[in-house]
Design an enzyme around this catalytic site. Structure first.
Site, PDB file in Angstrom:
ATOM      1  N   CYS B 423       0.810  -1.222   0.000  1.00  0.00           N
ATOM      2  CA  CYS B 423       0.000   0.000   0.000  1.00  0.00           C
ATOM      3  C   CYS B 423       0.839   1.266   0.000  1.00  0.00           C
ATOM      4  CB  CYS B 423      -0.934  -0.010   1.198  1.00  0.00           C
ATOM      5  SG  CYS B 423      -0.083  -0.271   2.760  1.00  0.00           S
ATOM      6  N   HIS B 467      -2.045   0.457   7.184  1.00  0.00           N
ATOM      7  CA  HIS B 467      -2.352   0.735   5.788  1.00  0.00           C
ATOM      8  C   HIS B 467      -1.945   2.164   5.478  1.00  0.00           C
ATOM      9  CE1 HIS B 467      -4.207  -0.117   1.996  1.00  0.00           C
ATOM     10  NE2 HIS B 467      -5.180   0.792   2.128  1.00  0.00           N
ATOM     11  N   ASP B 483      -7.833   5.483  -2.259  1.00  0.00           N
ATOM     12  CA  ASP B 483      -6.983   4.351  -1.868  1.00  0.00           C
ATOM     13  C   ASP B 483      -6.589   3.583  -3.107  1.00  0.00           C
ATOM     14  OD1 ASP B 483      -5.656   2.263  -0.814  1.00  0.00           O
ATOM     15  OD2 ASP B 483      -7.270   1.569   0.511  1.00  0.00           O
TER      16      ASP B 483
END
Lengths: 320, 669
Positions: B423, B467, B483
């Site tokens: 991520c 994250h 995201d």
């Protein structure tokens, strides 16, 4: 100021804890305060509280408050460790002035309530620590120094305990309504009157000459005196025969006479008489005592000795 | 007074010392262990008469050795570790010279202090239970050193002290709880050096390639959340923590320079202060309470934007919520978030500048790509979509094992060469691409998702949920959460990391025997976790705010009289309870059972109309009663007979007689 307060406190204690032969400790009679150790613990608790604040730590708070609760609970526990205890004075053994008077106390606890680490103490005098666990009653002897003759009234006895944790101090004062006799201190060496050695013995001519029991003196030898009676030692010294005389007293008794004593001072006389009583008792002689206000007919034995000594102890004592 | 301690008292003291010192060996330098054992061993030898009390020279030598060890151990001064170590050393050595009750009390009090001190290192239920054991042994020792006459055998003595200690401490519990609940909770008076022996946990204040992957290997708990009312869907659970605005070609950071949390705080208080009016609140609220594990860091994680926040926190213009102090203990935060709100519809110039900053040079290919795409699309939204589509359609891979990207031009290397990343790679490169095109954007780090604990009805967020994602500022919409990872691995936000990593098999790959992988064990784990959560929430998290809330719920409105009345009542109740427990209630002179029964017997007859005059002897009364009540004459006679038997001719088996009395009394009623 302090004196006044002290006097006030004394009166209050006297009133609250009257003298008695048997005392049961109850809530009216037990005092309790946190002990010195508790002050230390309180400081620790304060420290923990700060630690709890500064680290915002709940568990540190918990320890802090737990200890605080323990401190409070201890007060109950320590109090209970005294409560219900019964103290009975069994008596004070007689003693001679200057010796230790011994008080015997019986401690009785209620059933199912063992008592631990009880401390009985006279301020500056004897102290003793006892447990009352297996037995329900226990006898304890405590000694206290005496100064003068007369009655010994046991002073206020302090009974205290810090059990179980030492964080609280519970105590009570017990004044026992008993007293013990303090005889005059026997003089070191019995006063020997100078001059007439027999004076004391023949004090009022109650001797019956020719007795056989007690040595009376010596006289010039007369015919018929038995050879057993000749004072050979004197003969060796002087070359002249003397006969030892023996006397039986009228009641076969010696008299201890106040008026005949040559020495001055009441206490010295009493001490001297005391020594004499002890001597005569030791020698198992029969003796009587005459002091102002008291006449004790001759006799012997423990009881007689005790009577004589009591008379000596209480001579001139108001509270007799 | 007897000042000496008995042999059993000494043994108690030694046992207490060992129990108190034991848990510290996990937190403090290892060389303490032999020192502590040595001191205890010597003490034992002294007790058994095999050795002498150490002389002054030996003591001085030991102290010098101890301080030497302390200096060499590399502990920082002043720190809690150093203080604890010093205290432990003193505690151990003190045992060498205990002779009198005074010394013993010092040892025991330091022991109590150490028990509390250990709670600065560990606050788990296990640690608390162990602390309880320590308290019991210490209190046993406290009792032990008071005893001076040995009434029992050593074994009995141990049992007696232990029982008394346990009883006393248990009886303390109600009062302790009352004080715990009602004692005022003050804010810290001054800041203290915290335990240093512990590594910081959780996401760090900078993000280099590989940082978050490492976290993903940890199944340690980050925080737990209880929702009041609506529970958001899994893909809504973006727990926002830090905002990274600065990029140096490799690492993302919060500020231009590395600054410590204290400076971050002052920056938040001065330059980036929370501006409630920048927010247009809309949509449905989500109310929740989060309990954060201790991390040694001040970062908190909330659903953005958190509009109402209860707790001792700072808030920044970037919607960050931050604790005022590093979390050294579990931290409770209550918040209400409105996820649909619009943030910063008008972006302040300094924030815009921050969100556009890029290094002067480097990552040339990415910059070119940005220029090209921006020319193709022309609008912010279209540009963003284009980039996201690129992540989705090209051969990008989501992996916990990305290749290393070198020291510079890392964005280029990721976007054009490896195309494999976690991520952080996606978020970082997205933000870079946005900024390169002149669109304000920033990297956000926190946690995504969480594990529902059905038993406790709460969400548990673990380190592997860490994250990173991006926020892009779009005109008319304000800050929008983007995201990019969802483009590559949609299951990451829907089902969590475990599902996303199923193919790769790398989820918690390092912990082979993780209980998570076994279903029924996992159930037990969740149950245990529920208990832990309750502990965190209600015991460790009980602070001033909780106290106020509890008082409010107990008393309605807060009033001094109310609290005083409540406190007074509770204390009186506890005092009374103690009196009863200790059998000290006045007037409770215990009447023997048979007399009690006889009184009840008389009462039962009185009900039937036969009254006993105070002067009547039992026999006389029985004759009268039997005459008046012929129906139960037999019972009356027998009862009286047995009763008199107990009173005047006690037999060995009194119990049987009283049982008989009870039975007869039953018949009479």
């Amino acid at each position: 100021m302090v004196e006044a307060l002290r006097g006030h406190w004394e009166r209050w204690v006297q009133q609250r804890l009257p003298a008695a032969r048997v005392t049961t400790l109850n809530q009216r009679k037990i005092f309790i305060v946190p002990s010195k150790t508790a002050v230390g613990l309180l400081m620790l608790i304060a420290l923990l509280f700060l630690l709890g604040i500064n680290f915002q730590n709940s568990l540190v708070y918990i320890i802090c408050f737990w200890l605080l609760s323990l401190l409070l609970l201890t007060i109950f526990y320590t109090w209970r460790n005294l409560a219900g205890l019964t103290l009975t004075a069994l008596g004070v053994e007689a003693c001679f002035a200057g010796e230790k008077a011994v008080l015997e106390v019986e401690l009785t606890r209620p059933a199912h309530q063992p008592k631990y680490a009880l401390e009985l103490a006279w301020e500056g005098e004897d102290q003793v620590q006892v447990d009352l666990v297996a037995a329900q009653t226990l006898r304890v002897k405590l000694s206290h120094s005496t100064s003068g003759r007369g009655y010994f009234k046991p002073p206020r006895l302090r009974i205290a305990t810090q059990f179980p944790t030492g964080l609280a101090l519970a105590w009570s004062y017990v004044t026992f309504d008993v007293r013990g006799l303090v005889y005059p201190a026997p003089i070191e060496k019995a006063f020997q009157p100078s001059g007439n050695a027999q004076r004391e013995n023949v004090a009022d001519g109650r001797e019956i000459a020719g007795g056989s029991n007690d040595f009376g003196g010596i006289r010039d030898y007369q015919r018929g005196d038995g050879s057993k009676r000749i004072h050979w030692a004197k003969y060796a010294q002087t070359g002249k025969l003397y006969t030892k005389t023996f006397v039986d007293y009228a009641s076969n008794a010696l008299w201890l006479e106040w008026d005949e004593l040559p020495m001055p001072g009441i206490e010295v006389r009493l001490s001297h008489l005391c020594r004499k009583v002890l001597e005569f008792h030791q020698e198992q002689r029969e003796y009587g005592l005459r002091i102002p206000g008291t006449l004790i007919e001759p006799g012997k034995g423990e009881a007689h000795k005790a009577r004589c000594l009591q008379a000596l102890a209480l001579f001139g004592v108001q509270d007799a | 007074m007897h000042k000496q301690i008995t042999y059993t008292g000494m043994i108690w003291l030694l046992a207490a010392q060992l129990v108190v010192m034991l848990p510290f060996v996990f937190d403090l330098p290892l060389w303490l262990i032999p020192v502590l054992l040595f001191a205890a061993g010597w003490r034992l030898r002294v007790l058994s008469g095999a050795a002498l009390q150490p002389g002054n020279v030996t003591k001085a030598l030991l102290i010098v050795l101890g301080i030497g060890g302390l200096v060499l151990s590399g502990l920082k001064f002043p720190s809690l570790d150093a203080m604890a170590t010093l205290l432990l050393l003193g505690f151990a050595f003190k045992s060498l010279e205990v002779a009198q009750r005074r010394d013993a009390l010092v040892v025991i009090f330091i022991g109590y202090f150490l028990v509390a001190l250990h709670f600065l290192y560990a606050q788990s239920i296990t640690a608390a239970l162990y602390g309880m054991v320590s308290m019991i042994v210490l209190t046993g020792a406290l009792i032990g050193v008071q005893q001076s006459v040995a009434e029992f055998s050593a074994g009995q003595q141990v049992r007696f002290n232990l029982r008394l200690s346990v009883f006393m401490l248990l009886q303390c519990l109600p009062l302790m709880l009352v004080i715990f609940v009602f004692a005022p909770r003050l804010p810290p008076l001054w800041s203290l050096p915290m335990p240093t022996g512990q590594a910081k946990m959780g996401v760090s204040d900078r993000m280099a390639p590989g940082d978050i992957e490492k976290l993903s290997q940890s199944d340690a708990l980050a925080f737990r959340v209880t929702f009041k009312g609506r529970k958001p869907a899994q893909h809504e659970l973006y727990w926002r923590g830090m905002v990274f605005n600065h990029f140096d070609g490799r690492e993302w950071r919060q500020f231009e320079r590395d600054i410590d949390p204290q400076q971050v705080q002052s920056a938040l208080l001065t330059n980036y202060r929370w501006q409630p009016d920048a927010l247009r609140v809309q949509g449905e609220p989500i109310a929740y309470e989060a309990v954060y594990e201790k991390t040694g860091q001040p970062w908190l994680f909330t659903l953005t934007p958190a509009v109402e926040v209860e707790g001792d926190v700072l808030r920044g213009a970037d919607y960050r919520v931050m604790a005022r102090q590093d979390l050294q203990a579990p931290f409770l935060l209550k918040a209400v978030s409105y996820p649909d709100s619009q943030r910063d519809l008008a972006l302040a110039p300094e924030l815009r500048q921050l969100a556009l900053h890029l290094p002067e040079t480097g990552d040339a290919r990415t910059r070119d790509l940005a220029q090209r795409l921006w020319r193709e699309t022309g609008t912010e939204q279209a540009y963003l979509d284009k980039i996201l589509a690129r992540f989705r359609d090209q051969r990008f891979e989501y992996t916990l094992k990305p290749p290393t990207l070198g020291e510079s031009d890392t964005i280029d290397a990721f976007l054009f060469e490896s195309q494999r990343g976690f991520c952080a790679h996606y978020a970082g490169s997205l933000v870079f691409l946005m900024r390169a095109a002149g669109i304000p954007a920033r990297v956000v780090v926190g946690y995504q998702g969480g594990e529902w604990n059905a038993a406790g009805d709460y969400l548990a967020i673990h380190q592997y949920d860490a994250h990173a994602w991006a926020e892009v500022w779009l005109a008319g919409q304000g800050w929008v959460r983007v995201d990019p990872t969802t483009m590559v691995a949609p299951s990451r936000t829907e089902q969590g990391l475990e599902a996303a990593m199923q193919a790769e098999g790398s989820f918690l790959a390092d912990s082979v025997f993780s209980v998570r992988k076994i279903a029924w064990l996992n159930g037990i784990r969740q149950q245990l976790d529920t208990v832990q959560y309750g502990w965190r929430r209600w015991v460790l998290g009980y602070d001033g705010a909780e106290q106020a809330a509890l008082l409010k719920s107990l008393l309605g409105t807060f009033s001094v009289q109310g609290v005083a009345l409540l406190m007074g009542g509770l204390l009186a109740a506890i005092g009374l309870l103690w009196l009863v427990l200790l059998g000290m209630t006045p007037g409770r002179e215990r009447e023997a059972l048979e007399h009690q029964l006889y009184r009840r017997f008389c009462a039962a007859l009185a009900k039937r109309g036969v009254l006993r005059e105070p002067g009547d002897a039992p026999g006389v009364f029985a004759a009268q009663a039997a005459e008046a009540l012929p129906a139960v004459a037999g019972v009356i006679r027998e009862f009286t007979q047995v009763y008199e038997g107990i009173c005047y001719a006690p037999s060995a088996d009194g119990q049987q007689a009283t049982r008989r009395l009870k039975a007869l009394l039953g018949k009479l009623r």
